[in-house]
Write a protein that holds these residues in place. Structure first.
Motif, PDB file in Angstrom:
ATOM      1  N   GLN A  69       0.828  -1.210   0.000  1.00 42.08           N
ATOM      2  CA  GLN A  69       0.000   0.000   0.000  1.00 42.08           C
ATOM      3  C   GLN A  69       0.865   1.265   0.000  1.00 42.08           C
ATOM      4  N   VAL A  70       1.893   1.282   0.859  1.00 40.26           N
ATOM      5  CA  VAL A  70       2.771   2.449   0.937  1.00 40.26           C
ATOM      6  C   VAL A  70       3.531   2.628  -0.374  1.00 40.26           C
ATOM      7  N   LEU A  71       3.980   1.541  -0.957  1.00 42.16           N
ATOM      8  CA  LEU A  71       4.703   1.608  -2.221  1.00 42.16           C
ATOM      9  C   LEU A  71       3.841   2.175  -3.343  1.00 42.16           C
ATOM     10  N   GLU A  72       2.614   1.739  -3.427  1.00 47.15           N
ATOM     11  CA  GLU A  72       1.729   2.217  -4.496  1.00 47.15           C
ATOM     12  C   GLU A  72       1.474   3.719  -4.378  1.00 47.15           C
ATOM     13  N   ARG A  73       1.296   4.183  -3.157  1.00 48.72           N
ATOM     14  CA  ARG A  73       1.075   5.626  -2.977  1.00 48.72           C
ATOM     15  C   ARG A  73       2.343   6.409  -3.338  1.00 48.72           C
ATOM     16  N   ALA A  74       3.509   5.872  -2.947  1.00 43.79           N
ATOM     17  CA  ALA A  74       4.769   6.546  -3.280  1.00 43.79           C
ATOM     18  C   ALA A  74       5.011   6.536  -4.785  1.00 43.79           C
ATOM     19  N   ARG A  75       4.671   5.434  -5.446  1.00 43.41           N
ATOM     20  CA  ARG A  75       4.829   5.361  -6.900  1.00 43.41           C
ATOM     21  C   ARG A  75       3.930   6.390  -7.592  1.00 43.41           C
ATOM     22  N   ASP A  76       2.716   6.529  -7.106  1.00 45.85           N
ATOM     23  CA  ASP A  76       1.806   7.512  -7.704  1.00 45.85           C
ATOM     24  C   ASP A  76       2.356   8.930  -7.543  1.00 45.85           C
ATOM     25  N   ARG A  77       2.938   9.226  -6.390  1.00 43.94           N
ATOM     26  CA  ARG A  77       3.527  10.551  -6.186  1.00 43.94           C
ATOM     27  C   ARG A  77       4.726  10.762  -7.108  1.00 43.94           C
ATOM     28  N   LEU A  78       5.488   9.696  -7.290  1.00 46.12           N
ATOM     29  CA  LEU A  78       6.653   9.785  -8.168  1.00 46.12           C
ATOM     30  C   LEU A  78       6.219  10.022  -9.611  1.00 46.12           C
ATOM     31  N   ALA A  79       5.163   9.333 -10.029  1.00 44.60           N
ATOM     32  CA  ALA A  79       4.665   9.502 -11.395  1.00 44.60           C
ATOM     33  C   ALA A  79       4.087  10.893 -11.611  1.00 44.60           C
ATOM     34  N   ALA A  80       3.521  11.488 -10.556  1.00 41.27           N
ATOM     35  CA  ALA A  80       2.889  12.802 -10.678  1.00 41.27           C
ATOM     36  C   ALA A  80       3.860  13.952 -10.440  1.00 41.27           C
ATOM     37  N   ALA A  85      13.097  15.052  -8.962  1.00 39.69           N
ATOM     38  CA  ALA A  85      13.667  13.881  -8.292  1.00 39.69           C
ATOM     39  C   ALA A  85      13.465  13.971  -6.782  1.00 39.69           C
ATOM     40  N   PRO A  86      13.120  12.868  -6.156  1.00 40.59           N
ATOM     41  CA  PRO A  86      13.022  12.859  -4.690  1.00 40.59           C
ATOM     42  C   PRO A  86      14.416  12.856  -4.076  1.00 40.59           C
ATOM     43  N   ALA A  87      14.486  13.113  -2.786  1.00 40.47           N
ATOM     44  CA  ALA A  87      15.772  13.050  -2.086  1.00 40.47           C
ATOM     45  C   ALA A  87      16.332  11.625  -2.157  1.00 40.47           C
ATOM     46  N   ASP A  88      17.660  11.536  -2.172  1.00 38.76           N
ATOM     47  CA  ASP A  88      18.308  10.238  -2.307  1.00 38.76           C
ATOM     48  C   ASP A  88      17.879   9.267  -1.216  1.00 38.76           C
ATOM     49  N   GLU A  89      17.744   9.772   0.028  1.00 45.32           N
ATOM     50  CA  GLU A  89      17.397   8.862   1.126  1.00 45.32           C
ATOM     51  C   GLU A  89      15.973   8.332   0.968  1.00 45.32           C
ATOM     52  N   GLU A  90      15.057   9.153   0.408  1.00 45.52           N
ATOM     53  CA  GLU A  90      13.692   8.683   0.182  1.00 45.52           C
ATOM     54  C   GLU A  90      13.654   7.665  -0.956  1.00 45.52           C
ATOM     55  N   LEU A  91      14.447   7.905  -1.984  1.00 52.03           N
ATOM     56  CA  LEU A  91      14.514   6.948  -3.085  1.00 52.03           C
ATOM     57  C   LEU A  91      15.085   5.620  -2.604  1.00 52.03           C
ATOM     58  N   ALA A  92      16.077   5.665  -1.701  1.00 48.97           N
ATOM     59  CA  ALA A  92      16.649   4.437  -1.144  1.00 48.97           C
ATOM     60  C   ALA A  92      15.610   3.677  -0.323  1.00 48.97           C
ATOM     61  N   LEU A  93      14.794   4.391   0.453  1.00 51.17           N
ATOM     62  CA  LEU A  93      13.733   3.750   1.224  1.00 51.17           C
ATOM     63  C   LEU A  93      12.699   3.116   0.299  1.00 51.17           C
ATOM     64  N   TYR A  94      12.364   3.809  -0.773  1.00 46.25           N
ATOM     65  CA  TYR A  94      11.419   3.294  -1.765  1.00 46.25           C
ATOM     66  C   TYR A  94      11.924   1.966  -2.326  1.00 46.25           C
ATOM     67  N   GLU A  95      13.207   1.904  -2.680  1.00 45.69           N
ATOM     68  CA  GLU A  95      13.774   0.681  -3.233  1.00 45.69           C
ATOM     69  C   GLU A  95      13.823  -0.431  -2.186  1.00 45.69           C
ATOM     70  N   ASP A  96      14.088  -0.075  -0.926  1.00 46.09           N
ATOM     71  CA  ASP A  96      14.122  -1.097   0.128  1.00 46.09           C
ATOM     72  C   ASP A  96      12.739  -1.716   0.335  1.00 46.09           C
ATOM     73  N   LEU A  97      11.700  -0.885   0.288  1.00 48.23           N
ATOM     74  CA  LEU A  97      10.341  -1.418   0.379  1.00 48.23           C
ATOM     75  C   LEU A  97      10.068  -2.381  -0.772  1.00 48.23           C
ATOM     76  N   LEU A  98      10.528  -2.017  -1.947  1.00 44.07           N
ATOM     77  CA  LEU A  98      10.304  -2.865  -3.118  1.00 44.07           C
ATOM     78  C   LEU A  98      11.078  -4.175  -3.006  1.00 44.07           C
TER      79      LEU A  98
END
Length: 510
Positions: A69-80, A85-98
């Motif tokens: 659920q958290v990943l899908e919401r983050a992906r939608d924000r990234l697409a919009a 570009a998001p901050a590097d630490e947020e992108l790293a967290l996104y990848e860790d969730l994935l």
């Protein structure tokens, strides 16, 4: 732009710690609790104490659902985001969730490295299909997308690691749990993030030394490590680079003469010794880069061969017996000893420089007596495991019969001086003859027992403070059968007592 709300960020940070922790240590439970908070289910949270994972635990089910659920919401924000570009630490967290989500979906696929090409290709394509919606957003590809072949190989290794650790290290005592955690670290190190980034291709450079009393299962631990090595995946050929399951070579040094050990290990040239009628490649030469050579009873190795093995560990080179051509060793070496190598060094029977090449990673196996002192129910599970290997479906009934026989004839406090090897023979004897006769306790040729020996050494001033503490802790532990009781009696920390109890001395006292 921000990929996460503050609560989502806290959840993602907890998941990130969870993804790269040692799953056999209590920290895993703490990270799950931090991620799920009030949704965390304390029941059956520690599946390690259950001796395996037959299905996904309840907390994992909730965790994966929330991660998605958290990943899908983050992906939608990234697409919009319109390309910002998001901050590097947020992108790293996104990848860790994935990573957690993908491992849950694809990490336990039933495939062997040597499996037919279509099966590996199908599973890899399934991984790409799951990852693409999160990593390929419009025309933009996130960095993890290019690492998919490596992630596929990592998922396969993680699955093998779980499977081999639970297959080869049976038990639910704290000693067994700690042993599984130690083996996991030998495979993946304590920092799995660093391992994934760089160390996965360097682990052959590190030798693991496995110590413990005879009969505790050192070769089983070696197999759990050797059969769980990283195997690269080729995305073009859609296949793995090899099969570590077919490349485990075990050499029991105490059972062979020095000449045979040299021949087995290094190989020989025709005519190099009597009986060498043809050239022969040794295991160091046959062993592929993904392979493992296990040297059991390393303390019995002849001093001349110790020099040659030291060269292998220092330079990764060797020569066949009887020739001068230099050859390369590319695999991993594991070694085991039931002797005290530090004493062997003091006595001049083992090279100190070789020891320091062997001890980059050390695993100490507990005796069976220690495991049973931690948890008496360990005996029941071990018996069931040993019986199941022999009789299959009738295992529960036969296991109960063996356990009742032991309780009646040996007593549940029997010390098992031969450790798991002795327990295995007891199970077989009871299964066949409904009786087992333990070997006689070791006779003391001097007539002096451990208590008298300790007293004499104290009076003569022969002991260092460390030796005194080690021997005294061991003697008291032999009386109490419990680390906690020993710690209370000696007014020491339990961890200090556990570190000082000497398995070899305990075996003599038993």
């Amino acid at each position: 732009m921000h990929l996460f709300t503050p609560p989502e960020r806290r959840f993602a940070e907890a998941v990130s710690r969870l993804v790269y922790c040692n799953p056999f240590l209590p920290e895993r439970i703490e990270h799950e609790r931090a991620a799920l908070q009030e949704e965390f289910d304390e029941r059956n949270a520690d599946w390690n104490l259950q001796g395996g994972i037959s299905r996904r635990p309840p907390n994992v089910l909730v965790l994966i659902d929330k991660t998605e659920q958290v990943l899908e919401r983050a992906r939608d924000r990234l697409a919009a985001s319109g390309g910002s570009a998001p901050a590097d630490e947020e992108l790293a967290l996104y990848e860790d969730l994935l990573v957690l989500l993908l491992f849950d979906r694809h990490g336990f696929g039933e495939i062997q490295p040597s499996a037919a090409l279509p099966k590996a290709a199908v599973l890899y394509e399934a991984l790409l299909e799951s990852a693409a919606p999160y990593l390929v957003i419009g025309t933009r590809k996130l960095p993890l997308w290019d690492q998919m072949p490596h992630m596929f190989a990592c998922f396969f290794q993680l699955r093998n690691g779980f499977q081999n650790i639970f297959n080869y290290i049976i038990g639910v005592s704290h000693s067994a749990v700690e042993l599984r955690a130690a083996v996991w670290q030998s495979i993946f190190t304590h920092d799995m993030r660093r391992y994934r980034r760089m160390l996965y291709k360097r682990m052959a450079d590190y030798t693991t030394l496995i110590t413990g009393p005879s009969g505790t299962g050192k070769e089983l631990v070696a197999r759990a490590i050797g059969l769980s090595r990283y195997i690269a995946f080729d995305p073009q050929a859609r296949t793995f680079a090899g099969d570590s399951a077919e490349s485990f070579f075990s050499l029991h040094l105490s059972a062979l003469s020095p000449t045979l050990i040299e021949s087995e290990l290094f190989g020989h040239k025709r005519g190099s010794f009597t009986g060498a009628v043809a050239d022969r490649a040794g295991w160091l030469e046959v062993c592929p880069p993904l392979g493992t050579v296990f040297l059991d009873e390393i303390g019995d190795l002849d001093p001349a061969i110790q020099v040659k093995l030291l060269r292998v560990l220092q330079s990764r080179t060797f020569s066949r017996l009887g020739e001068t051509e230099t050859r390369q060793f590319q695999g991993k070496i594991l070694a085991a000893a039931n002797q005290d190598l530090s004493e062997q060094i003091r006595n001049g029977r083992f090279r100190e420089d070789l020891y320091y090449r062997l001890c980059s990673d050390i695993i100490v196996l507990p005796s069976l007596a220690q495991r049973l002192a931690d948890d008496p129910d360990e005996l029941r599970q071990l018996i069931l495991h040993l019986v199941r290997r022999t009789v299959g479906e009738d295992a529960p009934d036969v296991s109960s019969e063996v356990e009742n026989w032991i309780a009646e004839h040996l007593g549940m406090n029997y010390a098992w001086p031969g450790n798991i090897r002795e327990l295995e023979q007891c199970v077989r004897n009871v299964l066949i003859r409904k009786q087992y006769h333990p070997p006689r306790a070791r006779s003391q040729s001097t007539g002096v027992g451990p208590n008298q020996s300790l007293a004499a050494d104290v009076l003569q001033g022969n002991l260092t403070v460390d030796e005194l503490l080690r021997r005294y802790c061991t003697l008291v532990y032999a009386q109490t059968g419990s680390y906690e009781a020993t710690a209370r009696r000696l007014k020491l920390d339990r961890r200090t007592v556990k570190a000082k109890v000497d398995p070899r001395l305990l075996e003599q006292i038993a």
